[in-house]
Design a protein around this motif. Structure first.
Motif, PDB file in Angstrom:
ATOM      1  N   GLY A   4       8.730   3.086  10.047  1.00 19.37           N
ATOM      2  CA  GLY A   4       7.752   3.942   9.413  1.00 19.37           C
ATOM      3  C   GLY A   4       8.364   5.298   9.166  1.00 19.37           C
ATOM      4  N   GLY A   5       7.517   6.330   9.122  1.00 19.81           N
ATOM      5  CA  GLY A   5       8.049   7.659   8.963  1.00 19.81           C
ATOM      6  C   GLY A   5       7.350   8.402   7.856  1.00 19.81           C
ATOM      7  N   GLY A   6       6.041   8.565   7.985  1.00 20.55           N
ATOM      8  CA  GLY A   6       5.318   9.354   7.012  1.00 20.55           C
ATOM      9  C   GLY A   6       4.679   8.560   5.900  1.00 20.55           C
ATOM     10  N   GLU A   7       5.149   7.361   5.622  1.00 20.12           N
ATOM     11  CA  GLU A   7       4.546   6.546   4.583  1.00 20.12           C
ATOM     12  C   GLU A   7       3.264   5.901   5.122  1.00 20.12           C
ATOM     13  N   GLN A   8       2.328   5.664   4.215  1.00 19.89           N
ATOM     14  CA  GLN A   8       1.059   5.071   4.625  1.00 19.89           C
ATOM     15  C   GLN A   8       1.250   3.605   4.976  1.00 19.89           C
ATOM     16  N   ALA A   9       0.671   3.192   6.089  1.00 19.97           N
ATOM     17  CA  ALA A   9       0.763   1.801   6.517  1.00 19.97           C
ATOM     18  C   ALA A   9       0.003   0.898   5.561  1.00 19.97           C
ATOM     19  N   GLY A 269       3.425   0.116  10.472  1.00 25.47           N
ATOM     20  CA  GLY A 269       3.760  -0.638   9.270  1.00 25.47           C
ATOM     21  C   GLY A 269       2.535  -1.289   8.660  1.00 25.47           C
ATOM     22  N   ALA A 270       1.586  -1.689   9.538  1.00 29.89           N
ATOM     23  CA  ALA A 270       0.334  -2.314   9.096  1.00 29.89           C
ATOM     24  C   ALA A 270      -0.723  -2.000  10.131  1.00 29.89           C
ATOM     25  N   ILE A 271      -1.973  -1.849   9.685  1.00 33.13           N
ATOM     26  CA  ILE A 271      -3.042  -1.459  10.601  1.00 33.13           C
ATOM     27  C   ILE A 271      -4.382  -1.975  10.078  1.00 33.13           C
ATOM     28  N   THR A 272      -5.255  -2.356  11.015  1.00 32.65           N
ATOM     29  CA  THR A 272      -6.599  -2.769  10.624  1.00 32.65           C
ATOM     30  C   THR A 272      -7.515  -1.550  10.581  1.00 32.65           C
ATOM     31  N   PRO A 273      -8.394  -1.477   9.588  1.00 32.60           N
ATOM     32  CA  PRO A 273      -9.367  -0.389   9.537  1.00 32.60           C
ATOM     33  C   PRO A 273     -10.593  -0.712  10.374  1.00 32.60           C
ATOM     34  N   VAL A 274     -11.385   0.306  10.662  1.00 29.59           N
ATOM     35  CA  VAL A 274     -12.704   0.134  11.285  1.00 29.59           C
ATOM     36  C   VAL A 274     -13.692   0.976  10.493  1.00 29.59           C
TER      37      VAL A 274
END
Length: 314
Positions: A4-9, A269-274
């Motif tokens: 990563g590093g600042g970029e949106q997952a 790198g990837a994330i689930t929203p709530v």
């Protein structure tokens, strides 16, 4: 794992993945109806008037209708005795039209939740909470009905990382019987190296930063900060917490997870929203468990084989 590093997952779309599971469920229902004239049946029991429980039960019943199931909702007053709740469960156990029984938690204080959950026939325990199903999951024995939220969480991780999770390091924050322990068992089954962390874990941030897969199931709003996330990790946020939102107006609230989403989404790198992540998967996996239970009861488990599978067949 990608750095990563600042970029949106990448945002893991739980609604889209859940819709795919529901299509599998409908196809299995059609096979059951065509081959055996069996319609999957789900009974949901609600005791009391907890507003959140009422919403959950309504959503589950609506999804069962969408899937073409026989659906029953049994709503009992909060004053209902423990004996009467147990008598209803016993009646549903004997009903051949019902293949899945779900008792919505929490129950009123005078009703022993463990006693009620133990009363549900293991083969109809579509929540996966009965000790028989817990034991089958933990030992790898066949026939387990797997808890819905953990199963959905692993499927979401696979949607981001691919079907083979072998060798990845997973950290589960939370040790509940409902999510933490079973999701750890499922990740072990996927050949991950698994750590279960909790409130007494020493230096919890550094433990979390080891994780290729970080599952947050602790029930504390935005506890997991962005600095706790390994660059490029897959973050599965199981938490659903309602917090004050004065920016929306006096007395207004919003839903947040156990992860500080804005911070973590610039590292992961990837994330689930709530909302919109794990929540839809929980209901989809409930439907998958129900159609699986119906196929097993009819002696044709093959008609629902692979529906909502958390592991690719060897």
């Amino acid at each position: 794992m990608a750095e990563g590093g600042g970029e949106q997952a990448r945002i893991i779309d739980g609604k889209a993945v859940a819709a795919g599971i529901i299509e599998q469920v409908k196809e299995a229902r059609d096979r059951l109806m065509s081959a055996l004239a069996v319609k999957p049946g789900l009974a949901v029991v609600l005791v009391g008037e907890n507003p959140a429980s009422q919403v959950y039960v309504r959503n589950k019943s609506a999804k069962a209708h969408e899937c073409g199931f026989h659906s029953e909702q049994h709503t009992l007053p909060a004053s209902t005795s423990e004996a009467d709740v147990l008598a209803l469960v016993s009646s549903l156990n004997r009903d051949p039209a019902i293949h899945g029984i779900l008792v919505q938690l929490p129950l009123p204080d005078h009703v022993d939740e463990q006693k009620v959950l133990l009363a549900i026939a293991p083969e109809k325990d579509v929540d996966g909470f009965h000790p028989v199903n817990v034991g089958r999951l933990s030992t790898g024995a066949p026939g387990a009905l797997v808890p819905c939220t953990p199963a959905g969480s692993v499927i979401l991780a696979k949607s981001a990382l691919g079907s083979d999770l072998s060798g990845l390091e997973a950290v589960v924050v939370g040790r509940s019987n409902i999510v933490g322990k079973p999701v750890a068992q499922l990740l072990l089954r996927e050949n991950c190296t698994v750590t279960i962390a909790h409130s007494r874990t020493r230096d919890l941030p550094s433990v979390c930063r080891r994780a290729d897969i970080l599952v947050a199931a602790v029930g504390r709003p935005q506890m997991i900060r962005g600095g706790w996330v390994k660059p490029g990790a897959c973050v599965i946020d199981v938490g659903i917490n309602r917090v004050a939102a004065p920016d929306l107006g006096e007395g207004r609230t919003r839903l947040v997870g156990d992860v500080a989403f804005d911070e973590a989404s610039t590292v992961a790198g990837a994330i689930t929203p709530v909302p919109g992540g794990v929540g839809p998967m929980t209901i989809a996996m409930l439907m998958a468990n129900t159609v699986t239970a119906a196929a097993r009861a009819a002696g044709r488990p093959d008609l629902a084989a692979g529906v909502g599978a958390t592991r690719t067949a060897a």
